[in-house]
Structure formats: structure tokens, C-alpha cells
Design a protein around this motif. Structure first.
Motif, PDB file in Angstrom:
ATOM      1  N   GLY A 132      -3.678  14.774   6.186  1.00 44.58           N
ATOM      2  CA  GLY A 132      -2.494  15.442   6.683  1.00 44.58           C
ATOM      3  C   GLY A 132      -1.261  15.307   5.808  1.00 44.58           C
ATOM      4  O   GLY A 132      -0.199  15.821   6.152  1.00 44.58           O
ATOM      5  N   ALA A 133      -1.400  14.637   4.672  1.00 43.97           N
ATOM      6  CA  ALA A 133      -0.240  14.431   3.800  1.00 43.97           C
ATOM      7  C   ALA A 133       0.118  15.710   3.046  1.00 43.97           C
ATOM      8  O   ALA A 133      -0.747  16.535   2.739  1.00 43.97           O
ATOM      9  CB  ALA A 133      -0.527  13.313   2.798  1.00 43.97           C
ATOM     10  N   ASP A 134       1.396  15.860   2.753  1.00 42.69           N
ATOM     11  CA  ASP A 134       1.836  16.907   1.841  1.00 42.69           C
ATOM     12  C   ASP A 134       1.529  16.443   0.422  1.00 42.69           C
ATOM     13  O   ASP A 134       1.782  15.284   0.072  1.00 42.69           O
ATOM     14  CB  ASP A 134       3.341  17.146   1.979  1.00 42.69           C
ATOM     15  N   VAL A 135       0.996  17.336  -0.393  1.00 43.12           N
ATOM     16  CA  VAL A 135       0.560  16.948  -1.736  1.00 43.12           C
ATOM     17  C   VAL A 135       0.756  18.111  -2.693  1.00 43.12           C
ATOM     18  O   VAL A 135       0.560  19.272  -2.315  1.00 43.12           O
ATOM     19  CB  VAL A 135      -0.919  16.483  -1.713  1.00 43.12           C
ATOM     20  N   THR A 136       1.160  17.833  -3.914  1.00 35.81           N
ATOM     21  CA  THR A 136       1.352  18.911  -4.876  1.00 35.81           C
ATOM     22  C   THR A 136       0.009  19.467  -5.339  1.00 35.81           C
ATOM     23  O   THR A 136      -1.013  18.768  -5.339  1.00 35.81           O
ATOM     24  CB  THR A 136       2.137  18.453  -6.116  1.00 35.81           C
ATOM     25  N   ALA A 137       0.034  20.706  -5.756  1.00 31.39           N
ATOM     26  CA  ALA A 137      -1.168  21.328  -6.310  1.00 31.39           C
ATOM     27  C   ALA A 137      -1.631  20.581  -7.556  1.00 31.39           C
ATOM     28  O   ALA A 137      -2.839  20.399  -7.774  1.00 31.39           O
ATOM     29  CB  ALA A 137      -0.884  22.789  -6.646  1.00 31.39           C
ATOM     30  N   ASP A 138      -0.687  20.129  -8.384  1.00 34.01           N
ATOM     31  CA  ASP A 138      -1.040  19.342  -9.566  1.00 34.01           C
ATOM     32  C   ASP A 138      -1.843  18.110  -9.194  1.00 34.01           C
ATOM     33  O   ASP A 138      -2.826  17.761  -9.858  1.00 34.01           O
ATOM     34  CB  ASP A 138       0.226  18.899 -10.307  1.00 34.01           C
ATOM     35  N   SER A 139      -1.429  17.447  -8.130  1.00 33.45           N
ATOM     36  CA  SER A 139      -2.100  16.234  -7.687  1.00 33.45           C
ATOM     37  C   SER A 139      -3.520  16.531  -7.224  1.00 33.45           C
ATOM     38  O   SER A 139      -4.474  15.826  -7.593  1.00 33.45           O
ATOM     39  CB  SER A 139      -1.300  15.576  -6.563  1.00 33.45           C
ATOM     40  N   ILE A 140      -3.689  17.572  -6.432  1.00 30.10           N
ATOM     41  CA  ILE A 140      -5.021  17.948  -5.956  1.00 30.10           C
ATOM     42  C   ILE A 140      -5.954  18.233  -7.123  1.00 30.10           C
ATOM     43  O   ILE A 140      -7.094  17.725  -7.192  1.00 30.10           O
ATOM     44  CB  ILE A 140      -4.948  19.169  -5.022  1.00 30.10           C
ATOM     45  N   VAL A 141      -5.504  19.035  -8.059  1.00 29.91           N
ATOM     46  CA  VAL A 141      -6.353  19.399  -9.203  1.00 29.91           C
ATOM     47  C   VAL A 141      -6.704  18.166 -10.023  1.00 29.91           C
ATOM     48  O   VAL A 141      -7.849  17.980 -10.450  1.00 29.91           O
ATOM     49  CB  VAL A 141      -5.669  20.466 -10.075  1.00 29.91           C
ATOM     50  N   ASP A 142      -5.726  17.289 -10.237  1.00 28.07           N
ATOM     51  CA  ASP A 142      -5.969  16.109 -11.064  1.00 28.07           C
ATOM     52  C   ASP A 142      -6.936  15.132 -10.401  1.00 28.07           C
ATOM     53  O   ASP A 142      -7.794  14.552 -11.061  1.00 28.07           O
ATOM     54  CB  ASP A 142      -4.643  15.407 -11.350  1.00 28.07           C
ATOM     55  N   TYR A 143      -6.840  14.971  -9.089  1.00 27.18           N
ATOM     56  CA  TYR A 143      -7.718  14.036  -8.395  1.00 27.18           C
ATOM     57  C   TYR A 143      -9.124  14.576  -8.174  1.00 27.18           C
ATOM     58  O   TYR A 143     -10.086  13.806  -8.144  1.00 27.18           O
ATOM     59  CB  TYR A 143      -7.127  13.638  -7.035  1.00 27.18           C
ATOM     60  N   MET A 145       0.832  -1.198   0.000  1.00 28.53           N
ATOM     61  CA  MET A 145       0.000   0.000   0.000  1.00 28.53           C
ATOM     62  C   MET A 145       0.872   1.255   0.000  1.00 28.53           C
ATOM     63  O   MET A 145       1.974   1.262   0.543  1.00 28.53           O
ATOM     64  CB  MET A 145      -0.908   0.011   1.238  1.00 28.53           C
ATOM     65  N   TYR A 146       0.348   2.313  -0.607  1.00 23.89           N
ATOM     66  CA  TYR A 146       1.087   3.572  -0.633  1.00 23.89           C
ATOM     67  C   TYR A 146       1.278   4.096   0.784  1.00 23.89           C
ATOM     68  O   TYR A 146       0.341   4.116   1.583  1.00 23.89           O
ATOM     69  CB  TYR A 146       0.324   4.602  -1.470  1.00 23.89           C
ATOM     70  N   ASP A 147       2.492   4.521   1.097  1.00 29.43           N
ATOM     71  CA  ASP A 147       2.820   5.053   2.409  1.00 29.43           C
ATOM     72  C   ASP A 147       2.422   6.530   2.458  1.00 29.43           C
ATOM     73  O   ASP A 147       3.013   7.365   1.784  1.00 29.43           O
ATOM     74  CB  ASP A 147       4.320   4.901   2.671  1.00 29.43           C
ATOM     75  N   CYS A 148       1.422   6.843   3.266  1.00 30.52           N
ATOM     76  CA  CYS A 148       0.907   8.207   3.325  1.00 30.52           C
ATOM     77  C   CYS A 148       1.914   9.210   3.883  1.00 30.52           C
ATOM     78  O   CYS A 148       1.706  10.427   3.787  1.00 30.52           O
ATOM     79  CB  CYS A 148      -0.373   8.252   4.156  1.00 30.52           C
ATOM     80  N   LYS A 149       3.007   8.718   4.464  1.00 27.35           N
ATOM     81  CA  LYS A 149       4.045   9.635   4.944  1.00 27.35           C
ATOM     82  C   LYS A 149       4.885  10.194   3.795  1.00 27.35           C
ATOM     83  O   LYS A 149       5.603  11.179   3.963  1.00 27.35           O
ATOM     84  CB  LYS A 149       4.962   8.911   5.931  1.00 27.35           C
ATOM     85  N   VAL A 150       4.791   9.548   2.628  1.00 31.19           N
ATOM     86  CA  VAL A 150       5.539  10.001   1.450  1.00 31.19           C
ATOM     87  C   VAL A 150       4.760  11.127   0.786  1.00 31.19           C
ATOM     88  O   VAL A 150       3.591  10.943   0.416  1.00 31.19           O
ATOM     89  CB  VAL A 150       5.752   8.854   0.455  1.00 31.19           C
ATOM     90  N   PRO A 151       5.334  12.318   0.630  1.00 26.76           N
ATOM     91  CA  PRO A 151       4.632  13.417  -0.036  1.00 26.76           C
ATOM     92  C   PRO A 151       4.088  12.983  -1.402  1.00 26.76           C
ATOM     93  O   PRO A 151       4.780  12.306  -2.166  1.00 26.76           O
ATOM     94  CB  PRO A 151       5.714  14.495  -0.178  1.00 26.76           C
ATOM     95  N   ALA A 152       2.864  13.353  -1.668  1.00 32.93           N
ATOM     96  CA  ALA A 152       2.162  12.848  -2.854  1.00 32.93           C
ATOM     97  C   ALA A 152       2.376  13.744  -4.071  1.00 32.93           C
ATOM     98  O   ALA A 152       2.044  14.930  -4.051  1.00 32.93           O
ATOM     99  CB  ALA A 152       0.671  12.729  -2.556  1.00 32.93           C
ATOM    100  N   THR A 153       2.914  13.145  -5.112  1.00 39.36           N
ATOM    101  CA  THR A 153       3.039  13.828  -6.406  1.00 39.36           C
ATOM    102  C   THR A 153       2.217  13.120  -7.473  1.00 39.36           C
ATOM    103  O   THR A 153       2.113  13.608  -8.597  1.00 39.36           O
ATOM    104  CB  THR A 153       4.509  13.857  -6.865  1.00 39.36           C
ATOM    105  N   HIS A 154       1.673  11.963  -7.128  1.00 39.10           N
ATOM    106  CA  HIS A 154       0.953  11.143  -8.100  1.00 39.10           C
ATOM    107  C   HIS A 154      -0.384  11.771  -8.476  1.00 39.10           C
ATOM    108  O   HIS A 154      -0.926  12.626  -7.756  1.00 39.10           O
ATOM    109  CB  HIS A 154       0.743   9.732  -7.536  1.00 39.10           C
TER     110      HIS A 154
END
Length: 300
Positions: free
Chosen positions: A213-224, A98-107
Motif C-alpha cells: 500500500g505504499a506510495d512508490v516512484t516508478a523509478d523505484s519499482i523498475v529498479d527493484y 527499520m524503514y517506515d513504510c508510511k514514508v513514500p518510497a524513492t529508494h
């Protein structure tokens, strides 16, 4: 309109590398960024990829060793159907589990369509000319989206197992419950960052999908979270040029309204709907047998 069953990626492709266990092989390829992508190839007795194969994509933040994927690969092989089940990279090299939520999300949601294309190209390079695209949950939506967009001649059929549905209001409610702030606010900020050329920058502690609470890129938020009609898998079904089978469980509480949305579209030929009585979102235990039966029947 439907049958109810009553019981209880564009980049350079690397050569296959493998370890063998019975008929299963672990294979890998490289994407355009140099990341290693892994998959499990399960060959039915006496079969090769050239005899036909299912390309099976998992759901949100998951992997190819989760129970539903492993069970379906094994059960399909018992029914004479070979399959390839990748683990989506989600931006990580050689990702497993499973994806580790501690890893900042760029996907991004759209990344999966690229990787499905990569694996389809790999299969074609191994001699496949008859590929059935299949996916579970979010992977079902991504599979349907790929099939509708690409119309690859090697794809003969599509199987969508509890594919994702989408409702903007419901998503907003779910996001605020999980991430403790309004989706409209977060999305607006992310959209402004993307417009300013800062899409690759992180939004600290915002959270994404099942990772509060994860760090996530703006690109990721918009895409999801973009409100796109194609997020609702039933909307994609008429856009797919090959026969489609949708499998749904009557006890599924994850993909809201799937059966009601697909039933009016199901003509029993181009679009088929199989409802498995009593199955939840993950088709555990003997419900996996029902799903495998229905998939094998549809393919063969």
C-alpha cells in the motif's frame, strides 16, 4: 565442495564525527545529495582501520542495529577483526531503525552500491588498504554486485551471508500475494512512466518490498523488480576477482535454493561455501558464533 559447521558511494566524504562507547564509534559522511549517512565502527583491541576492516551491509529495509549486524560486529571484534556497519539511507537523512513504510518510497536497489562505494572511500581515507566487503541477505547481493562491478584494489575478500537469490516467477507470485495485484501490470505501468520521463512520479498505493500500500516512484519499482540475472547472487560469484565466502544456513527459508546454487561453483579456494547446520536466515544465538568463526578464519 563445502564445509558444514555442526553446532546447535562518488560523493564528497565528510570528516568522521563520533561518540565513543568502548571500541565502538558512530561515524557519519555526506552523500552527493547532502544526506547524512551513518555507520557503526567497531575496532578490535589494539587495531585501527589500517590493520584491516570488514564493511558490513544489512538487508532489506533494515539497519545497522539489527541483531545479526550487532552480534557479528561484536563477535568479530572478539576475534580480532574490526568492522564498519552502515545504515543505508534509503533516500532519508540520518536514517535509523527499520524503514517506515508510511514514508513514500524513492529508494532503489542500486542505491546501495553507491553508498557501499562511499563508505569504502571513507575507509580508504582513514588508511584502510585491506577491506573485506560483507553483506547479509539483500545486502549480500548488493555487496557482490558492487565487488563484481568495481574491482577496487583495496578490496581483498568478499563475505556473503545468506545473500539474496532471484527467480522471476517466484518474485511475481510473492509480489501479488503481498500487494494484491500482478507484478507484470505494475511493472509495465512503471516502465512506461520511466520511458515517458516520469520515473520520479509516485504510483499511489502500489506498494514495494515489505511495504504493502505504499506510495512508490516508478523509478523505484523498475529498479527493484527488473528481471536482471545479477539479482541472483550465485550468478555474480564468477565475476568477482577476489576470494569469496558464502555462508548459508540449512534452515533458511528466505533465500531459496542458495546452497544448491552455490555448491557447484565452490572450489574451496576462490569460492568457498560454509553451511551452518540448523541456522535460519538471521543466524541467531550461537549460530552467530559459527558465522563469526567462519568469517574470521576466512579473513585471517
Amino acid at each position: 565442495m563445502f564445509k558444514t559447521l555442526k553446532t546447535g558511494l562518488v560523493a564528497a566524504v565528510a570528516v568522521c564525527c563520533a561518540t565513543f562507547a568502548a571500541h565502538a564509534q558512530e561515524v557519519s559522511i555526506k552523500n552527493a545529495d547532502g544526506l547524512t549517512l551513518g555507520a557503526s565502527l567497531e575496532l578490535a583491541d589494539g587495531k585501527t582501520v589500517a590493520d584491516g576492516v570488514v564493511l558490513l551491509t544489512h538487508g532489506t529495509l533494515a539497519h545497522n542495529k539489527m541483531e545479526i549486524i550487532v552480534n557479528l560486529q561484536k563477535l568479530l571484534a572478539e576475534r580480532g577483526v574490526s568492522s564498519l556497519a552502515p545504515t543505508l539511507s534509503l533516500g532519508l537523512d540520518s536514517r535509523t531503525g527499520m524503514y517506515d513504510c508510511k514514508v513514500p518510497a524513492t529508494h532503489k536497489h542500486s542505491d546501495a552500491m553507491v553508498e557501499i562505494g562511499l563508505w569504502l572511500n571513507w575507509l580508504k581515507g582513514q588508511g584502510a588498504t585491506n577491506v573485506v566487503l560483507a553483506g547479509h541477505s539483500r545486502g549480500g547481493n548488493q555487496t557482490a554486485w558492487f565487488a563484481a562491478r568495481e574491482n577496487d584494489p583495496a578490496v581483498s575478500k568478499v563475505v556473503l551471508i545468506a545473500p539474496a537469490t532471484w527467480n522471476a516467477k517466484g518474485m511475481a507470485i510473492s509480489f501479488e500475494k503481498s500487494h494484491k495485484q500482478p507484478l507484470a501490470k505494475v511493472y509495465g505501468e512503471a516502465e512506461a512512466m520511466v520511458a515517458a520521463g516520469k520515473g520520479a512520479e509516485f504510483m499511489k498505493g502500489v506498494g514495494v518490498l515489505y511495504c504493502p500500500g505504499a506510495d512508490v516512484t516508478a523509478d523505484s519499482i523498475v529498479d527493484y523488480y527488473v528481471n536482471d540475472d545479477r539479482r541472483h547472487t550465485p550468478n555474480l560469484l564468477p565475476m568477482i576477482n577476489v576470494p569469496v565466502l558464502v555462508i548459508a544456513g540449512t534452515k533458511d527459508t528466505v533465500v531459496a535454493g542458495l546452497i544448491d546454487a552455490v555448491e557447484p561453483l565452490a572450489d574451496g579456494e576462490k569460492i568457498q561455501l560454509a553451511v551452518i547446520d540448523g541456522a535460519d536466515h538471521f543466524f541467531l544465538d550461537f549460530y552467530a558464533e559459527d558465522a563469526a568463526d567462519r568469517i574470521a578464519e576466512f579473513i585471517q
